[in-house]
Each structure stands twice: as structure tokens, then as C-alpha cells.
Design a protein around this motif. Sequence first.
Motif, PDB file in Angstrom:
ATOM      1  N   ASP A  86      29.281  37.236  40.875  1.00 12.79           N
ATOM      2  CA  ASP A  86      29.000  38.535  40.239  1.00 12.79           C
ATOM      3  C   ASP A  86      28.021  38.356  39.071  1.00 12.79           C
ATOM      4  O   ASP A  86      27.081  39.134  38.905  1.00 12.79           O
ATOM      5  CB  ASP A  86      30.294  39.176  39.716  1.00 12.79           C
ATOM      6  CG  ASP A  86      31.158  39.756  40.833  1.00 12.79           C
ATOM      7  OD1 ASP A  86      30.642  39.932  41.952  1.00 12.79           O
ATOM      8  OD2 ASP A  86      32.346  40.020  40.575  1.00 12.79           O
ATOM      9  N   SER A 129      42.535  37.527  42.701  1.00  8.71           N
ATOM     10  CA  SER A 129      43.252  37.179  43.939  1.00  8.71           C
ATOM     11  C   SER A 129      42.271  36.971  45.095  1.00  8.71           C
ATOM     12  O   SER A 129      42.449  36.065  45.903  1.00  8.71           O
ATOM     13  CB  SER A 129      44.330  38.205  44.269  1.00  8.71           C
ATOM     14  OG  SER A 129      43.744  39.408  44.640  1.00  8.71           O
ATOM     15  N   THR A 130      41.182  37.739  45.143  1.00  7.11           N
ATOM     16  CA  THR A 130      40.168  37.518  46.188  1.00  7.11           C
ATOM     17  C   THR A 130      39.488  36.171  45.967  1.00  7.11           C
ATOM     18  O   THR A 130      39.299  35.390  46.903  1.00  7.11           O
ATOM     19  CB  THR A 130      39.110  38.652  46.168  1.00  7.11           C
ATOM     20  OG1 THR A 130      39.779  39.877  46.370  1.00  7.11           O
ATOM     21  CG2 THR A 130      38.047  38.463  47.227  1.00  7.11           C
ATOM     22  N   PHE A 131      39.147  35.897  44.713  1.00 13.41           N
ATOM     23  CA  PHE A 131      38.539  34.598  44.376  1.00 13.41           C
ATOM     24  C   PHE A 131      39.466  33.464  44.833  1.00 13.41           C
ATOM     25  O   PHE A 131      39.032  32.505  45.482  1.00 13.41           O
ATOM     26  CB  PHE A 131      38.298  34.542  42.860  1.00 13.41           C
ATOM     27  CG  PHE A 131      38.092  33.158  42.311  1.00 13.41           C
ATOM     28  CD1 PHE A 131      36.863  32.513  42.436  1.00 13.41           C
ATOM     29  CD2 PHE A 131      39.129  32.485  41.655  1.00 13.41           C
ATOM     30  CE1 PHE A 131      36.686  31.233  41.920  1.00 13.41           C
ATOM     31  CE2 PHE A 131      38.952  31.213  41.144  1.00 13.41           C
ATOM     32  CZ  PHE A 131      37.732  30.581  41.278  1.00 13.41           C
ATOM     33  N   LYS A 172      34.636  41.130  41.599  1.00 13.39           N
ATOM     34  CA  LYS A 172      35.641  40.406  42.397  1.00 13.39           C
ATOM     35  C   LYS A 172      36.936  40.209  41.610  1.00 13.39           C
ATOM     36  O   LYS A 172      36.904  39.856  40.432  1.00 13.39           O
ATOM     37  CB  LYS A 172      35.076  39.046  42.817  1.00 13.39           C
ATOM     38  CG  LYS A 172      35.947  38.338  43.844  1.00 13.39           C
ATOM     39  CD  LYS A 172      35.359  37.018  44.265  1.00 13.39           C
ATOM     40  CE  LYS A 172      34.151  37.223  45.173  1.00 13.39           C
ATOM     41  NZ  LYS A 172      33.501  35.946  45.518  1.00 13.39           N
ATOM     42  N   SER A 173      38.059  40.426  42.284  1.00 11.92           N
ATOM     43  CA  SER A 173      39.363  40.228  41.634  1.00 11.92           C
ATOM     44  C   SER A 173      39.737  38.749  41.685  1.00 11.92           C
ATOM     45  O   SER A 173      39.223  37.992  42.521  1.00 11.92           O
ATOM     46  CB  SER A 173      40.432  41.028  42.350  1.00 11.92           C
ATOM     47  OG  SER A 173      40.645  40.478  43.641  1.00 11.92           O
ATOM     48  N   ALA A 218      47.725  31.598  47.090  1.00  8.55           N
ATOM     49  CA  ALA A 218      46.569  31.436  47.979  1.00  8.55           C
ATOM     50  C   ALA A 218      46.572  30.087  48.688  1.00  8.55           C
ATOM     51  O   ALA A 218      46.108  29.971  49.821  1.00  8.55           O
ATOM     52  CB  ALA A 218      45.274  31.611  47.182  1.00  8.55           C
ATOM     53  N   LYS A 242      41.809  33.404  47.085  1.00  5.20           N
ATOM     54  CA  LYS A 242      41.886  33.272  48.559  1.00  5.20           C
ATOM     55  C   LYS A 242      40.624  32.592  49.093  1.00  5.20           C
ATOM     56  O   LYS A 242      40.680  31.710  49.944  1.00  5.20           O
ATOM     57  CB  LYS A 242      42.033  34.659  49.209  1.00  5.20           C
ATOM     58  CG  LYS A 242      43.453  35.194  49.115  1.00  5.20           C
ATOM     59  CD  LYS A 242      43.562  36.563  49.790  1.00  5.20           C
ATOM     60  CE  LYS A 242      44.709  37.347  49.174  1.00  5.20           C
ATOM     61  NZ  LYS A 242      44.404  38.718  48.812  1.00  5.20           N
ATOM     62  N   GLU A 243      39.455  33.008  48.566  1.00 10.57           N
ATOM     63  CA  GLU A 243      38.200  32.420  49.055  1.00 10.57           C
ATOM     64  C   GLU A 243      38.125  30.916  48.733  1.00 10.57           C
ATOM     65  O   GLU A 243      37.728  30.119  49.563  1.00 10.57           O
ATOM     66  CB  GLU A 243      37.004  33.135  48.401  1.00 10.57           C
ATOM     67  CG  GLU A 243      36.787  34.536  48.953  1.00 10.57           C
ATOM     68  CD  GLU A 243      35.656  35.292  48.233  1.00 10.57           C
ATOM     69  OE1 GLU A 243      35.454  36.461  48.575  1.00 10.57           O
ATOM     70  OE2 GLU A 243      35.006  34.720  47.331  1.00 10.57           O
ATOM     71  N   ASP A 297      33.919  36.339  38.076  1.00  9.56           N
ATOM     72  CA  ASP A 297      33.412  35.508  39.174  1.00  9.56           C
ATOM     73  C   ASP A 297      31.923  35.232  38.971  1.00  9.56           C
ATOM     74  O   ASP A 297      31.148  36.139  38.669  1.00  9.56           O
ATOM     75  CB  ASP A 297      33.631  36.241  40.496  1.00  9.56           C
ATOM     76  CG  ASP A 297      33.005  35.498  41.649  1.00  9.56           C
ATOM     77  OD1 ASP A 297      33.421  34.358  41.907  1.00  9.56           O
ATOM     78  OD2 ASP A 297      32.075  36.046  42.275  1.00  9.56           O
ATOM     79  N   GLU A 331      48.663  33.149  41.308  1.00  8.69           N
ATOM     80  CA  GLU A 331      47.680  33.563  42.336  1.00  8.69           C
ATOM     81  C   GLU A 331      47.199  32.350  43.130  1.00  8.69           C
ATOM     82  O   GLU A 331      47.050  32.419  44.352  1.00  8.69           O
ATOM     83  CB  GLU A 331      46.459  34.245  41.690  1.00  8.69           C
ATOM     84  CG  GLU A 331      46.716  35.631  41.137  1.00  8.69           C
ATOM     85  CD  GLU A 331      46.956  36.683  42.215  1.00  8.69           C
ATOM     86  OE1 GLU A 331      46.829  36.387  43.402  1.00  8.69           O
ATOM     87  OE2 GLU A 331      47.297  37.820  41.829  1.00  8.69           O
TER      88      GLU A 331
END
Length: 282
Positions: free
Chosen positions: A158, A260-262, A257-258, A197, A264-265, A155, A193
Motif C-alpha cells: 500500500d 489478517s489479510t497480510f 490491507k488489513s 494464519a 494469510k498472504e 502494508d 492473527e
Amino acid sequence: MENNKYLVLGGTGKTGRRVVQRLEALGHEVRVASRSSEPSFDWSKPEGWEAVLEGMDKAYVAYYPDLAVPGSKEAITKLVEVAERTGLKKMVILSGRGEPEAQECELIALNSNINTVVVRVDWFMQNFSEYFFLDPIKAGVLAAPKAETKIPFIDLDDVADVALKALLEDRITNEVLELTGPDLINFEEVVEEISKATGRDIQYIPVSIEEYTQMLRDHKVPEDFIWLITYLFTNVLDGRNASTTNNIEIILGRPAKSFSTFAKEIAATGVWDVAIPETAGE
Ligand SMILES: NC(=O)c1ccc[n+]([C@@H]2O[C@H](COP(=O)([O-])OP(=O)(O)OC[C@H]3O[C@@H](n4cnc5c(N)ncnc54)[C@H](OP(=O)(O)O)[C@@H]3O)[C@@H](O)[C@H]2O)c1
């Protein structure tokens, strides 16, 4: 507060922009440099570089288009020469993981008289939200080679957080920081992913490198970009980077950051939404 002046080469790009935001938020004086700045910085016009570096104390350097392309070693050699002459104290240079030519450029900078920190990173997650994989994701079909290759996508927030620390903190000095995201995933898993999302049905289609380059040609993509993409798919995405590091956690004191979090965001921003065409006659 220290009164260093910061230069960001490629300061309007994906990583540079994030570094500029962070420095400015802390109240630092920043010179954002690219071809569109004044004074202008162009990697193909070294005669203009001294005016850009003059008076600068620390610099973040994002080479364009990639340290793997022919001419990058000469450019970094020249940059270091100008930076030494103008009295630059520290340089944080962005580099690509698993690219032998990029590693040669790193050495040129590390062997200079300037305190150099190399931020050597793997593939950007933002290639899917801000770069060449955005349109295929919006179109609902990502065709790409190297289906089997696992990649520790990273990410860019990061990356920028680490680059900021490297610029500001004296304890980070003359070293290579090899950074990856936390998950090893392939293109099919990336698409899964993003589908999850966004709630959209996005397909991954494995293709050969030859089919992929032909697709790029059909879309009138410039030849030098096709060269770079072919180089990356052939020489970098061969599994050599199928390992993660925990340097982000060590440096930032929090996990990287994973994907899947990326996903979703980014899904929440609407960047991956598809415009629904108006029905004729309505
Ligand atoms: N994508 C990846 O997955 C990945 C992975 C590892 C490393 N990298 C490295 O990331 C670097 C690119 O950084 P980025 O993604 O932050 O940048 P970017 O988003 O590609 O933006 C390019 C920046 O460079 C400027 N620029 C373009 N052509 C230029 C030229 N001829 N002379 C001077 N400036 C120029 C642009 O501004 P103007 O248009 O105003 O000049 C812009 O500020 C490359 O070195 C690449 O190897 C990428």
C-alpha cells in the motif's frame, strides 16, 4: 510516455525495492541507489551525492536508519541543497508518524524549492515478515514492550502504491500524506492473527523496555539499533498513533490491507514456517 528519470534512494530496501519494481513495470528509467550501487550513495558521505542525483528528475527517498536519529536533519538539509543544485523536480520522502524529529526533517524538504510529497507512515506490517520481528515469530515467542498500545500497522505494498502515485501524478503536490492500515491492534492481537494464519502456537510475552533492551544486548544487537528501538518504544509507541486515516482508500480508490489479510498472504509464502531439524541418526 513522460521521459522523467527516477532515482530511488534506499532502492534495495523494503519500501524502495517495491517502488523500483512498480516504476520499472511501467517502463520508467530508474536509478537504484544505495551503498552497493554504482555510483554509490552513502548517507554518511555527502561528497558522493551529486554524482547520484545528477540527471535525475524525480526521487523516492527512504532515509536510513530513521529520520528520528541524530544527524538526520543535517543530512536532509544537505540532500535538498544538492537536489536543488542538480535540478530535481519532485521528491517523495518516506517519514515516520509521531516522530517529532522526523516531522522537522519533513519541514526542511517541504520548505525547499523542490516539489515535495511526504509519505508519513505508521509501523510496517513487514516488521514481522522482513525485519526484526521475523526471527521471534519463527521462534514462536514474541517478547515486546507496550502490550497495551494499539498500532495501525500498514502494508508496504500500500505504501509503495501511494508513493508511486505521488511520484507520477502532478495532482499530488507539496503535501503530507499520513497513511495507516485499517485496524488498531496490539502485539497480542498481531500474534493471534499470525498464529491463526500459520496454524502455529505463537506466544506474546509482555516485557518492560529495560528487559527488552537487555534481551537485545544479550543477542549482541548493535548499540545504535538498540538506541533506535528504545526510542521508538518509548517515544512513539505510547498511544499517540492510536488512530487511523483513510488516505490510502482516498488516494488508491481501494481499501488499505488489513492485518489478517497480510497474515494469510505471508503465511502462504512459507516465510513464517519453522525448519524441522533432522533427527540424529536418520
Ligand atoms: N519499520 C517501520 O515500521 C517504519 C515505520 C515508519 C517509517 N520507517 C522508515 O523507513 C525508513 C527505512 O526504509 P526501508 O524500511 O524501506 O529501508 P530498509 O529496508 O531498512 O533498507 C535500507 C536501505 O537503505 C540502504 N542503506 C543502508 N545503510 C545506508 C547508508 N548508510 N547510506 C545509504 N544507504 C543505506 C540499504 O542498502 P545498502 O545496504 O545497499 O546500502 C537499503 O537500500 C526509515 O527512514 C524509517 O524511519 C520505518
